[in-house]
Design an enzyme around this catalytic site. Structure first.
Site, PDB file in Angstrom:
ATOM      1  N   LYS A   1      -2.831  -3.735   9.619  1.00  0.00           N
ATOM      2  CA  LYS A   1      -2.596  -4.822   8.668  1.00  0.00           C
ATOM      3  C   LYS A   1      -1.797  -5.911   9.349  1.00  0.00           C
ATOM      4  O   LYS A   1      -1.063  -5.586  10.287  1.00  0.00           O
ATOM      5  CB  LYS A   1      -1.868  -4.334   7.422  1.00  0.00           C
ATOM      6  CG  LYS A   1      -0.672  -3.406   7.615  1.00  0.00           C
ATOM      7  CD  LYS A   1       0.453  -3.801   8.548  1.00  0.00           C
ATOM      8  CE  LYS A   1       1.249  -5.028   8.204  1.00  0.00           C
ATOM      9  NZ  LYS A   1       2.331  -5.291   9.224  1.00  0.00           N
TER      10      LYS A   1
ATOM     11  N   TYR B   1       3.111  -5.588   2.197  1.00  0.00           N
ATOM     12  CA  TYR B   1       3.411  -4.278   1.602  1.00  0.00           C
ATOM     13  C   TYR B   1       3.696  -4.415   0.108  1.00  0.00           C
ATOM     14  O   TYR B   1       3.313  -3.554  -0.684  1.00  0.00           O
ATOM     15  CB  TYR B   1       4.613  -3.627   2.300  1.00  0.00           C
ATOM     16  CG  TYR B   1       4.279  -3.076   3.659  1.00  0.00           C
ATOM     17  CD1 TYR B   1       3.875  -1.753   3.816  1.00  0.00           C
ATOM     18  CD2 TYR B   1       4.332  -3.881   4.787  1.00  0.00           C
ATOM     19  CE1 TYR B   1       3.551  -1.254   5.067  1.00  0.00           C
ATOM     20  CE2 TYR B   1       4.012  -3.389   6.039  1.00  0.00           C
ATOM     21  CZ  TYR B   1       3.621  -2.077   6.175  1.00  0.00           C
ATOM     22  OH  TYR B   1       3.283  -1.581   7.408  1.00  0.00           O
TER      23      TYR B   1
END
Ligand code: NAD
Length: 374
Positions: free
Chosen positions: A143, A228
């Site tokens: 990510k 996140y």
């Protein structure tokens, strides 16, 4: 800098906090969730090749590979010959499975490598994923997926065109405390969840690192760790956001000349849930996610560390879960998907949708307007 970031993530695991209280979701689906591997052929181990031997590969992924059930470190791709020698000696990697960024296409002839794990700076993910796909490999990509939706689309198309699977390294989707929080939300143990608060940030070191370079990072803390909070909110809401707003701040225009220093952002979901999030490269201590429901609150503080995640509930009962190696769990799940031909719960399409949301957040911050995402 990677060291200070790693140390921070570890250190903040020790700074767990206690806290507050409530309850549930209506009919919300749309983000599939599956975290329990079903691998039947227990003995099968897939060969993973790591692309980019930086901090994450060295300190987390390679050690995690040794703990997996269905994976093994089979190859490396690095631009630094000295690293190749070190890894070769440490992990017994044969010369034929050591590549650089220009030669990695030759993996097509290497049956020892099933999966390529892309762990390079954000803006190189498309380059490395597409090369891996052309070599016929499945891809697990860190990510954020990339720095533009166009590049994410190219990645999805390349891997799909090769008939392989593409997963994004959303480790918290396989982390037991996050899954327990999801269970509490879905079971409506405190009633319907209405609001979510989530923060993740740290004080960044070395001003010359790629994370502060827009061309390589795509943005600042939002791309790196704000994602996140986005993922956590999506997981609990069970949906992608339909509208976003955001504001950035900068107190050090020299160090943060290229990217935001901090951002606060809001996410609105179609099911009525909204999330309020903060991300920063300026100070330590931002590391939590909280769900506010009709009859109480529950959350994780800290929420996003590699270990030491702590859950809490306002009814004073425990929100507990086993401690796992998140990277081992993530890689075993992907291996299980490949072995059993089932789709990953963290596909490239999810990474693409998130990059769309991140870009919408930058647009919202730039224009001062709410940006809708249909
Ligand atoms: P890092 O800087 O420590 O390592 C990056 C690696 O890429 C280095 O080995 C470097 O040599 C190599 N590289 C290749 N081309 C490069 C170039 N042009 N410029 C700079 N480096 C180049 O970074 P990292 O912390 O290992 O992060 C790598 C990726 O992993 C990023 O996408 C990051 O977002 C992601 N990440 C994920 C987590 C997680 O918890 N899932 C944690 C940290 C990092």
């Amino acid at each position: 800098m990677s060291t200070s970031r790693r140390d921070f993530v570890r250190m903040s695991a020790l700074a767990a906090v206690g806290a507050p209280l409530i309850r549930p979701l209506g009919s919300v689906p749309s983000i599939a969730h599956r975290a329990t591997p079903t691998t039947s052929r227990q003995e099968k181990k897939l060969g993973f090749a790591l692309v980019g031997l930086g901090s994450l590969s060295t300190n987390q992924i390679a050690p995690a590979l040794q703990k997996t059930k269905h994976c093994r470190l089979a190859g490396i791709v690095t631009g630094t010959p000295a690293k190749a020698q070190k890894w070769k000696a440490q992990y017994g990697i044969p010369d034929r499975s050591i590549y650089n960024y220009d030669t990695m296409g030759r993996m097509a002839d290497n049956a020892d490598i099933d999966v390529v794990y892309v762990v390079t700076p954000n803006a190189l993910h498309a380059r490395d994923t597409i090369k891996a796909a052309k070599a016929g490999k499945h891809v697990l990509c860190e990510k954020p997926m990339e720095v533009s939706t166009a590049r994410c689309q190219e990645m999805v198309a390349a891997v799909k065109g090769a008939g392989r699977q593409l997963a994004i390294g959303y480790r918290c989707r396989f982390e037991p405390h996050h899954l327990e929080m999801l269970r509490v939300a879905k079971a409506k143990e405190f009633g319907d969840v209405r609001l979510i608060e989530s923060s993740f940030g740290f004080s960044i070191g070395d001003p010359t690192q790629w994370r502060l370079n827009r061309a390589l990072a795509g943005g600042g803390p939002l791309m790196d760790v704000g994602i996140y909070s986005l993922q956590s909110a999506e997981m609990i809401a069970g949906q992608y956001p339909i509208a976003v707003s955001a504001m950035t701040t900068k107190t050090d225009p020299v160090k943060f000349k290229d990217v935001e220093e901090s951002m606060t952002f809001e996410l609105k979901f179609a099911n009525g849930i909204s999330a309020s999030c903060t991300t920063t490269y300026k100070v330590n201590g931002f590391n939590r996610t909280t769900a506010y429901a009709d009859r109480g609150t529950f959350g994780l503080t800290p929420a996003f560390n590699y270990d030491g995640i702590k859950g809490w509930r306002s009814d004073q009962t425990a929100l507990e879960a086993p401690e796992v190696d998140q990277f081992a769990t993530e890689m075993d799940d992907f291996a299980d998907c490949i072995i059993n031909n089932r789709p990953t719960s963290v596909p490239g399409e999810m990474g693409l949708r998130d990059v769309r949301t991140l870009m919408a957040l930058y647009e919202a911050a730039r224009t001062g307007r709410t940006v809708e995402l249909v």
